[in-house]
Design an enzyme around this catalytic site. Sequence first.
Site, PDB file in Angstrom:
ATOM      1  N   GLU A  45       0.847  -1.195   0.000  1.00 32.28           N
ATOM      2  CA  GLU A  45       0.000   0.000   0.000  1.00 32.28           C
ATOM      3  C   GLU A  45       0.882   1.244   0.000  1.00 32.28           C
ATOM      4  O   GLU A  45       1.903   1.308   0.693  1.00 32.28           O
ATOM      5  CB  GLU A  45      -0.883   0.001   1.256  1.00 32.28           C
ATOM      6  CG  GLU A  45      -1.715   1.260   1.414  1.00 32.28           C
ATOM      7  CD  GLU A  45      -2.454   1.337   2.754  1.00 32.28           C
ATOM      8  OE1 GLU A  45      -3.458   2.067   2.825  1.00 32.28           O
ATOM      9  OE2 GLU A  45      -2.019   0.673   3.725  1.00 32.28           O
ATOM     10  N   LYS A 171      -9.071   3.542  -2.403  1.00 33.05           N
ATOM     11  CA  LYS A 171      -9.493   3.118  -1.061  1.00 33.05           C
ATOM     12  C   LYS A 171     -10.779   3.830  -0.663  1.00 33.05           C
ATOM     13  O   LYS A 171     -10.845   5.059  -0.672  1.00 33.05           O
ATOM     14  CB  LYS A 171      -8.365   3.419  -0.067  1.00 33.05           C
ATOM     15  CG  LYS A 171      -8.509   2.788   1.298  1.00 33.05           C
ATOM     16  CD  LYS A 171      -7.243   3.020   2.116  1.00 33.05           C
ATOM     17  CE  LYS A 171      -7.269   2.312   3.452  1.00 33.05           C
ATOM     18  NZ  LYS A 171      -6.005   2.505   4.214  1.00 33.05           N
ATOM     19  N   CYS A 209      -5.516  -2.439   2.917  1.00 39.29           N
ATOM     20  CA  CYS A 209      -5.289  -2.301   4.357  1.00 39.29           C
ATOM     21  C   CYS A 209      -6.560  -2.598   5.153  1.00 39.29           C
ATOM     22  O   CYS A 209      -7.129  -3.672   5.036  1.00 39.29           O
ATOM     23  CB  CYS A 209      -4.716  -0.914   4.657  1.00 39.29           C
ATOM     24  SG  CYS A 209      -3.805  -0.832   6.237  1.00 39.29           S
TER      25      CYS A 209
END
Length: 484
Positions: A45, A171, A209
């Site tokens: 990430e 995200k 994540c």
Amino acid sequence: MSPATIRLGTASPSTQASTPETIAQLEQIARRAASKKIDILLLPEAYIGGYPRGTHFGCVIGSRTAEGREEYLRYFQNAVDLGDTVGDGAGAGEAWIKRALPGDAVPGSNENSKEPAANKRGDGTREQLERIARETGVFIVTGLIEKTGGSMYCSVVYVCPKQGIIGKRRKVMPTGTERLVWAQGSPATLRAVSTTIRGVRINLGAAICWENYMPLVRQSLYSQNINLYLAPTADGRDTWLSLMRTVAIEGRCFVISSNMAVPPPSIPQQIPNNHPDSSSAILTEEPDHENPHDDHTPIFSDHHPSPFAPKHHSNRRASCLTEEGFEIALPRSKSPGTPTTTTTTRRATPSPTRTTTSTVNTLSPSSKRRTSVFDKDGNEIVLCCKKPSHVTNSQTQPMVPPAPKLTNSSSAEWVSRGGSSIISPFGEVLSGPQWEDNTGLICTDVDFEDCIRGRLDLDTAGSYSRNDSFEFGVRGLDLSPLPY
């Protein structure tokens, strides 16, 4: 390698001092992956652009500082412009992927360019990533910080060696104070992509994540019938591995997770370890000592350090964790009262257990320190729970794998320990976790038909979903299952 076998790989590199240097490092990693015949490579990430761990950009509730704004400016400048739009958080979608958007260059600003201004968008990062994938033949999935308009997104791109970028994630829910600098992406970007490698169709989807802690995000990927689940992350805790194993079992898919291993300033470069075996391997090369920027210093670490940044020095002894969850405290110089170690007896035939006769660390009953034992090498093994009163030192105990050798005995703690791993559809750890190794590659050969074998008793989005009673949908996202 069998034609039906696919080699999955990942690594734990840390962001370099500048974005061009990080992309150059990415190319080196991709070329190493190609030399090891890795088909699909996942990187962490925010790898390109950097994860701003430990900084707060000079912000508290009701106040921002001028120094913090300068820090934000530097972070924005390190982010990459892929030429996409803001849209509703999803960008321009297929129009961007197919390069159907008009150019964004200022007319006449680059008269020497051979590419017409009408077709040029972004800062060239997209073209660099596509070139690297094309030249190496490796399907690359990497995290990056994408800037568009005046905002930044934590994104992931899927880069096919034949077709270029075929998809991009943003995200949907930045975690905690990440929301200070990252905008929310649209759930429409959760659409999975497909590729074919040596006749094997692979449906890939990524959750970034702590999106992996969102059950409905996971379900949106399972519903699309993915067989490769990608989890780039910044979470370096040992609890992350248990989540990845759950995802693999839950989705009956292979899982790759990748996280940066960022050493403390006292360890400029981690010396790699080699642990090859027949089914998986940790592939490493010697560090590049000639690269003056290869110091792996975390971005922003020298500018306005945050009071919440990780402390690099601690009185706590250095330790490592085994796969079973035991914490092994590494030995310190002996002092009066240090327990001694007695003989360890192993059985002649292979067995998952061993009989140990160890000296238990003797502490006063009022001490809150956890029970521990010492092995023959002087390592202190901290037990997961209090030792039952009915267990004696000589009874058979589960075998604890040998502790990984650390390259530095200093008490300095890693900024991020890494932990990249590859998991099977049945929850087996095939490779990794790759702790405190920012130079190695880990890989393993897999049979994607294992995903179908696993559906015999569990299909979370199909036979096990009770979709006659439970309805699931995501606004703007096509959940139609992709075929195998």
